[in-house]
Enzyme design. Sequence first.
Site, mmCIF file in Angstrom:
data_model
loop_
_atom_site.group_PDB
_atom_site.id
_atom_site.type_symbol
_atom_site.label_atom_id
_atom_site.label_comp_id
_atom_site.label_asym_id
_atom_site.label_seq_id
_atom_site.Cartn_x
_atom_site.Cartn_y
_atom_site.Cartn_z
ATOM 1 N N LYS A 71 -18.459 53.243 -36.097
ATOM 2 C CA LYS A 71 -18.684 52.150 -36.864
ATOM 3 C C LYS A 71 -18.937 53.200 -38.252
ATOM 4 O O LYS A 71 -18.371 53.683 -38.496
ATOM 5 C CB LYS A 71 -20.544 51.591 -37.344
ATOM 6 C CG LYS A 71 -20.739 50.739 -35.183
ATOM 7 C CD LYS A 71 -19.175 50.524 -35.084
ATOM 8 C CE LYS A 71 -19.515 49.588 -33.800
ATOM 9 N NZ LYS A 71 -19.170 50.175 -32.023
ATOM 10 N N ARG A 124 -21.183 72.740 -25.253
ATOM 11 C CA ARG A 124 -21.946 71.274 -24.285
ATOM 12 C C ARG A 124 -23.145 71.321 -24.724
ATOM 13 O O ARG A 124 -24.328 70.468 -25.034
ATOM 14 C CB ARG A 124 -21.824 70.613 -23.143
ATOM 15 C CG ARG A 124 -22.934 69.804 -22.503
ATOM 16 C CD ARG A 124 -22.491 69.578 -21.200
ATOM 17 N NE ARG A 124 -22.622 70.369 -19.819
ATOM 18 C CZ ARG A 124 -22.860 70.890 -19.575
ATOM 19 N NH1 ARG A 124 -24.891 71.166 -19.854
ATOM 20 N NH2 ARG A 124 -23.189 72.193 -17.544
ATOM 21 N N TYR A 177 -28.138 44.838 -29.685
ATOM 22 C CA TYR A 177 -26.737 45.425 -28.755
ATOM 23 C C TYR A 177 -26.433 44.916 -27.183
ATOM 24 O O TYR A 177 -26.911 45.740 -26.747
ATOM 25 C CB TYR A 177 -26.339 46.757 -29.392
ATOM 26 C CG TYR A 177 -24.734 46.763 -28.881
ATOM 27 C CD1 TYR A 177 -23.700 46.136 -29.329
ATOM 28 C CD2 TYR A 177 -24.594 48.030 -27.637
ATOM 29 C CE1 TYR A 177 -22.399 46.192 -28.906
ATOM 30 C CE2 TYR A 177 -23.208 48.461 -27.080
ATOM 31 C CZ TYR A 177 -22.174 47.353 -28.087
ATOM 32 O OH TYR A 177 -21.232 47.730 -27.320
ATOM 33 N N ASP A 216 -32.271 51.409 -33.744
ATOM 34 C CA ASP A 216 -30.876 50.843 -34.057
ATOM 35 C C ASP A 216 -30.419 50.874 -35.809
ATOM 36 O O ASP A 216 -30.413 50.251 -35.453
ATOM 37 C CB ASP A 216 -30.239 50.487 -33.000
ATOM 38 C CG ASP A 216 -28.266 50.265 -32.857
ATOM 39 O OD1 ASP A 216 -27.707 50.773 -34.368
ATOM 40 O OD2 ASP A 216 -27.603 49.743 -31.647
HETATM 41 C C1 LIG Z 1 -24.842 47.729 -33.092
HETATM 42 C C2 LIG Z 1 -24.337 48.888 -32.215
HETATM 43 N N1 LIG Z 1 -25.304 49.603 -30.974
HETATM 44 C C3 LIG Z 1 -24.648 50.543 -30.590
HETATM 45 C C4 LIG Z 1 -22.906 50.357 -30.567
HETATM 46 C C5 LIG Z 1 -22.913 51.394 -29.546
HETATM 47 O O1 LIG Z 1 -22.217 52.110 -29.730
HETATM 48 P P1 LIG Z 1 -20.684 52.970 -28.893
HETATM 49 O O2 LIG Z 1 -19.824 51.876 -29.015
HETATM 50 O O3 LIG Z 1 -20.053 53.961 -30.230
HETATM 51 O O4 LIG Z 1 -20.911 52.915 -27.824
HETATM 52 C C6 LIG Z 1 -22.813 49.751 -30.940
HETATM 53 C C7 LIG Z 1 -20.765 49.363 -30.349
HETATM 54 O O5 LIG Z 1 -20.340 48.138 -30.761
HETATM 55 C C8 LIG Z 1 -22.889 48.209 -31.663
HETATM 56 O O6 LIG Z 1 -22.956 47.390 -31.912
#
Ligand SMILES: Cc1ncc(COP(=O)(O)O)c(C=O)c1O
Length: 388
Positions: free
Chosen positions: A208, A59, A112, A183
């Site tokens: 992704k 961890r 998101y 992000d």
């Molecule tokens: C633009 C974006 N940011 C963050 C996330 C969150 O990521 P995670 O699903 O790996 O927690 C997503 C998930 O679909 C996303 O599309």
Amino acid sequence: MNDMLDPSAFASLITAHDDGNYADAVVPPIFQTSLFTFSEYDEMIASYRGEKVRPIYTRGLNPTVRMFEDMLAKLEGAEDALGFASGMSAISASVLSFVEPGDRIVAVNHVYPDAFRLFGTLLKRMKVEVTYVDGRDEEAVAKALPGAKVLYLESPTSWVMEAHDVGALAALAKKHGAISMIDNSWASPVFQRPITLGVDLVIHSASKYLGGHSDVVAGVVAGSKEMIARLKAEAYPYLGGKLSPFDAWLLIRGMRTLPLRMKAHQESALTIARRLQGLDVVETVCHPGLANRLPAGLTGTSGLFSFIFKEGVDIRAFADHLKLFKLGVSWGGHESLVVPGEVVLQQKAQPNSAHTFGIHARSVRLHVGLEGTEVLWSDLQEAIAVAS
Ligand SMILES: Cc1ncc(COP(=O)(O)O)c(C=O)c1O
């Protein structure tokens, strides 16, 4: 494609870690272990005192996870990086590390959905307020920033694909003493390197494009040594959303082909977006590559975009007749996916909230995968013909 990663960063993806430490293995080992033991008391106490940095418990530190973090930091042009169990865990740890009750965050519209929900629930209960602004309107951002602790960016956004001038927004944050975070999942470090544009922390859903094969849920944050140390000190160990060694190993493998995959996603998606734009049944295509020019700092485009059908198109029939595009909500993998906006709108942004993330009921989001442009276009054309 415009300028991709500089050649040495690209090469480092391929040659990373063949440094003779692991019997010259081309592929690094997975340290699939929770624990690292000591053979001597003195070594153990030195390690607890921080005089010697070595893994103690996964961890805290794991060599496979560390390899992934080094690789990502190099790609983003950052001093350091930290892997997380999911993109959301990377987002929540980043935000929670830098705010306290009474603070205010300025966030761009259409972040998101689960980040929006985090801001509207846990952070609200912590008495952290969030002001949403249009990231394209720099005056509005400048007006919202005085007194804010964090500027939270996502560019391009992941449904309406709004693209912002990230460098200009980061400069505004700096001017007002706010920490900037972005992000960067949509563009990946191949097409946008926000640290080089002045952003403080770069966050990815590594589930992704970094992973690229739809077999990992993971996240990562990159930034200065000082800021990553702050994350490491509190939110990371206490919230405990650690990236697992096996998932880090899958990410290392996936990232070796990241520039090649991004090039293929870009070419197919842009071709398909242009063709959709020419169809009578399509009202609008939301793809940053269709604008006259990309915002400064964004050097290419990925496989994710959306479009809005004109009234009268049967979106259910369209979705059901697709063969290569599967109905699925994530993106960034090798496979092509489709999500109708009206499906996503079934899930409320938050209880009693009419917020829609800018999603139009007649919109459809596509993730254009690696199957090949012409077969994907035929698939779309056949489904559109049935639905119109
Ligand atoms: C633009 C974006 N940011 C963050 C996330 C969150 O990521 P995670 O699903 O790996 O927690 C997503 C998930 O679909 C996303 O599309």
